[in-house]
Write an enzyme that holds these catalytic residues in place. Structure first.
Site, PDB file in Angstrom:
ATOM      1  CB  THR A  95      -1.551   7.222  -3.494  1.00  0.00           C
ATOM      2  OG1 THR A  95      -0.982   5.898  -3.590  1.00  0.00           O
ATOM      3  CG2 THR A  95      -0.609   8.209  -4.146  1.00  0.00           C
ATOM      4  CG  ASP A 148       6.152  -3.175  10.105  1.00  0.00           C
ATOM      5  OD1 ASP A 148       6.630  -3.614   9.036  1.00  0.00           O
ATOM      6  OD2 ASP A 148       5.981  -1.961  10.338  1.00  0.00           O
ATOM      7  NE  ARG A 162      -2.506   0.871   3.605  1.00  0.00           N
ATOM      8  CZ  ARG A 162      -3.257   1.059   4.677  1.00  0.00           C
ATOM      9  NH1 ARG A 162      -4.534   0.763   4.652  1.00  0.00           N
ATOM     10  NH2 ARG A 162      -2.732   1.519   5.790  1.00  0.00           N
ATOM     11  CG  ASP A 178       2.542  -2.867   9.378  1.00  0.00           C
ATOM     12  OD1 ASP A 178       2.576  -4.040   8.933  1.00  0.00           O
ATOM     13  OD2 ASP A 178       2.838  -1.876   8.694  1.00  0.00           O
TER      14      ASP A 178
HETATM   15  C1  PRP Z   1      -1.112  -4.257   4.720  1.00  0.00           C
HETATM   16  C2  PRP Z   1      -1.967  -5.496   4.912  1.00  0.00           C
HETATM   17  C3  PRP Z   1      -2.800  -5.531   3.667  1.00  0.00           C
HETATM   18  C4  PRP Z   1      -3.016  -4.072   3.387  1.00  0.00           C
HETATM   19  C5  PRP Z   1      -4.366  -3.706   3.900  1.00  0.00           C
HETATM   20  O1  PRP Z   1      -0.044  -4.554   3.902  1.00  0.00           O
HETATM   21  O2  PRP Z   1      -1.225  -6.682   5.080  1.00  0.00           O
HETATM   22  O3  PRP Z   1      -2.155  -6.149   2.562  1.00  0.00           O
HETATM   23  O4  PRP Z   1      -2.014  -3.342   4.107  1.00  0.00           O
HETATM   24  O5  PRP Z   1      -4.673  -2.394   3.569  1.00  0.00           O
HETATM   25  P1  PRP Z   1      -5.773  -2.000   2.507  1.00  0.00           P
HETATM   26  O6  PRP Z   1      -6.989  -2.871   2.762  1.00  0.00           O
HETATM   27  O7  PRP Z   1      -6.053  -0.558   2.832  1.00  0.00           O
HETATM   28  O8  PRP Z   1      -5.232  -2.192   1.135  1.00  0.00           O
HETATM   29  P2  PRP Z   1       1.163  -3.523   3.588  1.00  0.00           P
HETATM   30  O9  PRP Z   1       0.844  -2.710   2.384  1.00  0.00           O
HETATM   31  O10 PRP Z   1       1.527  -2.784   4.841  1.00  0.00           O
HETATM   32  O11 PRP Z   1       2.344  -4.511   3.143  1.00  0.00           O
HETATM   33  P3  PRP Z   1       3.102  -5.649   3.986  1.00  0.00           P
HETATM   34  O12 PRP Z   1       2.131  -6.807   4.160  1.00  0.00           O
HETATM   35  O13 PRP Z   1       4.233  -6.017   3.100  1.00  0.00           O
HETATM   36  O14 PRP Z   1       3.537  -5.081   5.302  1.00  0.00           O
END
Ligand code: PRP
Length: 206
Positions: free
Chosen positions: A107, A202, A103, A199
């Protein structure tokens, strides 16, 4: 699609410790793994069976085995990886496709950086896996990408969802049922799920 909230006591109990900020990495990983397995147990409730006959030491028995419906797990990287092993423990024959999405912090739009799917995804029932369904942008984009690759049957499995994310996926993909352990209150201004668990990527991987 429908939303199924798995309120089994074991799932709810473990989810509480997943949420707790005092739970360390090792325990967090183990709990996510266990909840994923328990969710897999629930999600496979309607798997088709066929009859077979086996001989017990004393008699013939008419029994049932899985019909062998082909499944595919599609974790959204990174955090989705934390749920794969738990599900594979119960469904070892499932193939695993990897989909990298992050994400964009500015944005909030999902950006694809990796994808490697089993060749026959059109013939498999796919379970998209991601612990968090926040805005729903990642899940919705992931499902769209899979459909563009030919996927026909898709389910979404998450630990925690925000109402906004559920709504987004239902609107964008009315054919996809959603399976979650909890639907939380809301998103905050940074689009984190409140109360959520922080998160997930993380907490699993640092
Ligand atoms: C987090 C989570 C989802 C997403 C959810 O991932 O694991 O994939 O955000 O958010 P959304 O519903 O608003 O799209 P992140 O982008 O932090 O990546 P990561 O899993 O690599 O930490």
């Amino acid at each position: 699609g429908n939303v199924y909230v798995f309120d089994h006591p074991l799932i709810q109990h473990k989810l509480t410790f997943i949420r707790d900020k005092n739970t360390g990495t090792k325990e967090f990983r183990e709990l996510v793994d266990e909840v994923a397995a328990l969710m897999a147990y629930e999600i496979t409730r309607d798997m088709p069976l066929r009859e077979v006959e086996v001989e017990t030491p004393v008699a013939k028995a008419k029994c049932k085995v899985l019909e062998g419906k082909k499944l595919g797990l599609v974790p959204i990287l990174r955090a989705g990886l934390g749920m794969v092993d738990g599900i594979l423990k119960l469904i070892p024959a499932a193939k695993v496709g990897h989909l990298g999405l992050y994400r964009d912090p500015e944005t909030l739009e999902p950006v694809q950086y990796y994808s490697k799917m089993p060749s026959d995804i059109g013939e498999r029932e796919l379970i998209v896996i991601d612990p968090m369904l926040a805005t729903g942008g990642s899940a919705s984009a992931g499902i769209r990408i899979l459909k563009e690759m030919g996927a026909k049957q898709i389910k979404l499995m998450c630990l925690i969802a925000a109402p906004e994310g559920v709504e987004r996926v239902q609107k964008d993909h009315p054919d996809v049922d959603i399976y979650v352990a909890a639907v939380d209150e809301k998103l905050d201004e940074k689009s984190y799920i409140i109360p959520g668990l922080g998160d997930a990527g993380d907490r699993l991987f640092g």
